[in-house]
Design an enzyme around this catalytic site. Structure first.
Site, short mmCIF file in Angstrom:
data_model
loop_
_atom_site.label_atom_id
_atom_site.label_comp_id
_atom_site.label_asym_id
_atom_site.label_seq_id
_atom_site.Cartn_x
_atom_site.Cartn_y
_atom_site.Cartn_z
CD GLU A 96 38.54 -19.53 -9.37
OE1 GLU A 96 39.09 -20.19 -10.26
OE2 GLU A 96 37.50 -18.86 -9.56
NE ARG A 109 41.32 -19.81 -11.90
CZ ARG A 109 41.20 -18.57 -12.30
NH1 ARG A 109 42.25 -17.90 -12.72
NH2 ARG A 109 40.04 -17.94 -12.26
CG ASP A 140 30.09 -21.57 -14.32
OD1 ASP A 140 30.21 -21.97 -13.16
OD2 ASP A 140 30.82 -20.66 -14.80
CD GLU A 151 33.54 -18.97 -19.93
OE1 GLU A 151 33.74 -17.89 -20.53
OE2 GLU A 151 34.05 -19.24 -18.82
CB THR A 200 35.40 -26.41 -15.23
OG1 THR A 200 34.63 -25.31 -15.71
CG2 THR A 200 36.14 -26.03 -13.96
#
Ligand code: DMJ
Length: 707
Positions: free
Chosen positions: A329, A333, A460, A611, A697
């Site tokens: 993360e 991010r 994913d 998404e 992503t």
């Protein structure tokens, strides 16, 4: 004020051959004429000759060569002594310092900023000066030659002359030309080759200069978010113009979320929009700010972006993050957010902080398998060991951020760590779709753990980064090959089967479902909203991969069907609920035509995930079909109707229940992705230049062909 002293011993003789000292010697006077603006200081006066000693203090405010004429004179014209006149030249001292100046070779404009342009020839002038600042040639007795050296990798920089030879002119100046071909930091310095090196100061230390090259084709072109917004809006097509009002509504919604965060949670990781509090869920880095910067830029918010930049510059303190936080993360991010802000604005502070963060993430990669430990303590620079299996998406989707960090900083450690983690994942040796769990990082030999095969949670972005690593460096064809293998295997977990014979549907879009397969090979009839990124990824593949790859095995047709049909199902996930919000996952009927079945109670919440909006954005880019904008507008309306609270947007507990019950949390990806993709969907194509950029992503722009 420069002061130069000259001491001289003089003698007084009757004649050249006589050592006798006549009485007239005592009466001698000294006369001095100086060139230029120099003059004698008071300390030199009166100009009397005393006991054979002369001392001059010459003052000059300019660093210049001074000529002095010194005369020994007698007041008695008949004096029986030899009188004397001397010409003295105060030359520059030995070379003392080097200066390096850069100009654009074609325009002569000096380059003073910290970022220099790629692919533009720069003229670099090296000057040597003495201690007074006079230009001066190098002391010839030292010998040897001076060369300009650089830390650039081979093929990353061109020099003229190619040897970097600095041919010093008599004036103490030399010129070379250089052109950087790759972005990132490069050090240059002057080196002496041959001659008496010990006679030179340590040249490398004295002359090293750090240069930073950016690709000005795409970064730093716009000085502010609003100029960026104005520029892409000036390229709107008639249909874009019709959607501009919707794009503005998304902008307003985003600003509403930003203001709530700014007012009640500034500096904290997340806003709790109902209780109006902030909470630290990622170590206390102000993660919402880091994750919002790129959206702020794209949406043209000058003041808020500037405030975010000041936070990054003055307040972001990794030493405060003294807790164990997810490496994955933090990478997608925080690191992605900083790199993305650097991509768009060209402001170096973002890269500096990204580099610092990258350095603090590196300890996580020190595991026997080279796959990252799941968490890192940024303040202590340590990672706890773990015996838990590695999550595929966590080990396999850190790569584009770390590789980009190396490309921009020249520090190879980042790319090496990420590449090793990727190779470790590959070493399990399973082609196509992988199980979602691998052996723990502490096991040197990586093995698959018996677990499900899926495209949603836990897996994913691993698949996403296969294609995106290839976009980042198309010469690494293995990424493309791996992606093609995955795509060839994908129909195994899609129902109905997308093979042409079964889905000859007279032009009708089949609502395909992306389900899961358990370790024993049976199907689990469930579809995660997280897997809704897949149709967007397939659309990106259709837009970017070479035709010969798409033609092979009938991929083109299958991929089109999947991209359109999966997007239709993802939209259905939203549109079929009472609120119009999508649940976290839904059950799928095992009987054809495999319709969604009401989500079980543990899957009915919504984090306002991005998404579907992401796929609508790519599908619109691929097809130009306005239906995708209409669907996007429905998603947006559902968010406004059922997730908006007075001070932000909140995840909701049950998408089937009206009125909704807010969960009192606003995930940072709502601002990083959900609103960004909706805004881009309604904006002209120029808002996001897919020829030069791609999105990580978490929706942060990185550069294609960067490595
Ligand atoms: C985001 O952090 C990223 O999109 C990630 O790839 C998946 N999870 C969230 C959004 O749902």
């Amino acid at each position: 004020m420069l002061v130069r002293r000259l001491h001289a011993a003089t003698f007084c003789y009757r004649s050249v051959s006589s050592q006798a000292r006549p009485a007239a010697c005592d009466a001698l006077r000294v006369g001095v004429d100086l060139s230029g603006k120099a003059h004698l200081s008071g300390a030199s006066l009166p100009l009397a000759w005393r006991l054979g000693q002369l001392e001059f203090h010459i003052e000059n405010e300019l660093a210049e060569v001074i000529d002095a004429e010194v005369r020994i004179e007698s007041p008695d014209p008949e004096a029986d002594v030899l009188l004397h006149t001397s010409q003295i030249r105060f030359m520059s001292g030995p070379s003392h310092s080097f200066a390096i100046e850069l100009q654009l070779a074609d325009s002569g404009s000096p380059m003073t900023g910290s970022s220099l342009p790629l692919r533009r020839e720069l003229s670099l002038t090296v000057t040597t000066k003495d201690q007074f600042g006079n230009l001066t040639p190098l002391n010839r007795s030292v010998g040897g030659q001076l060369m300009l050296r650089s830390s650039a990798q081979r093929n990353a920089m061109e020099m003229r002359p190619s040897t970097g030879l600095l041919s010093m002119r008599g004036t103490g100046e030399a010129q070379v030309f250089l052109t950087a071909l790759r972005p990132g930091h490069v050090e240059i310095w002057v080196e002496q080759v041959g001659g008496i090196s010990s006679a030179q100061p340590p040249l490398k230390n004295a002359t090293t200069r750090s240069l930073f090259f950016v690709d000005t084709d795409h970064t730093g072109v716009y000085s502010s978010p609003s100029s960026y917004l104005a520029a892409f809006r000036s390229k709107a097509s008639p249909s874009d113009m019709q959607w501009q009002a919707k794009a503005d509504e998304v902008r307003e919604a985003f600003l509403h979320a930003w203001k709530g965060y700014e007012r009640y949670a500034w500096g904290k990781d997340e806003l709790q929009p109902v209780s109006r509090l902030g909470r630290n869920t990622f170590g206390g880095l102000g993660l919402t700010i880091l994750d919002s910067l790129t959206t702020l830029w794209l949406m043209g918010f000058d003041e808020a972006f500037e405030k975010g930049l000041r936070f990054v510059k003055d307040d972001l303190d990794f030493d405060n993050a003294d807790s164990d936080v997810s490496v994955f993360e933090l990478t997608i991010r925080a690191l992605g957010g900083l790199l993305g802000a650097h991509t768009l604005s060209g402001k170096e502070i973002f890269l500096e902080r990204a580099q610092e963060l990258g350095g603090r993430l590196l300890p996580a990669f020190q595991s026997p398998s080279r796959m990252p430990w799941p968490t890192v303590n940024l303040a202590r620079g340590t990672s706890k060991t773990s015996t838990q299996p590695v999550i595929l998406s966590e080990a396999g989707s850190l790569q584009v951020e770390f590789r980009s960090l190396t490309a921009r900083t020249g520090d190879a450690r980042f790319r090496r760590a990420a590449d090793k983690a990727f190779q470790a994942v590959q070493s399990v040796g399973i082609p196509g779709i992988l199980p979602v769990f691998l052996s723990p990082p502490g096991m040197a030999k990586v093995q698959a753990v018996a677990s499900k095969f899926a495209f949603g949670a836990l897996a994913d972005s691993y698949y996403e980064y296969l294609l995106k690593q290839w976009l980042q460096r198309p010469s690494e064809k293995n990424f493309k090959e791996l992606f093609l293998e995955v795509m060839d295997a994908l129909p195994g977990i899609v129902r109905p089967s997308p093979s042409a014979s079964e889905t000859e549907q007279m032009g009708r879009v089949v609502h395909y479902k992306l389900i899961e397969m358990t370790a024993d090979g049976s199907l689990d009839w469930k579809m995660d909203h997280l897997s809704c990124f897949a149709p967007g990824l397939i659309a990106l593949g259709l837009m970017e991969l070479p035709q010969h790859d798409l033609v092979e095995k009938g991929r083109n047709a299958t991929w089109w069907r999947l991209a359109e049909g999966l997007t239709a199902s993802c939209f259905e996930l939203w549109a079929s609920s009472a609120t119009g919000l999508a649940p976290e996952f839904s059950k799928v009927n095992s009987k054809a035509p495999h319709k969604f079945i009401e989500a079980s109670s543990n899957g009915r919440h919504s984090f306002l995930r991005p998404e579907t909006a992401e796929s609508l954005f790519y599908l619109y880019r691929l097809t130009g079909d306005e239906k995708y904008r209409r669907w996007g507008s429905k998603l947006f309306q559902a968010i406004l109707n059922h997730a908006k609270v007075p001070h932000g947007f909140s995840s909701v507990r049950d998408v089937k229940a009206i009125p909704t019950s807010p969960m009192d949390e606003m995930q940072t990806f709502v601002m990083a992705e959900t609103f960004k993709y909706l805004f881009l969907l309604f904006s002209p194509a120029a808002a996001f230049d897919m020829n030069h950029l791609f999105l990580n992503t978490e929706g942060h722009p990185l550069k294609r062909n960067e490595l």
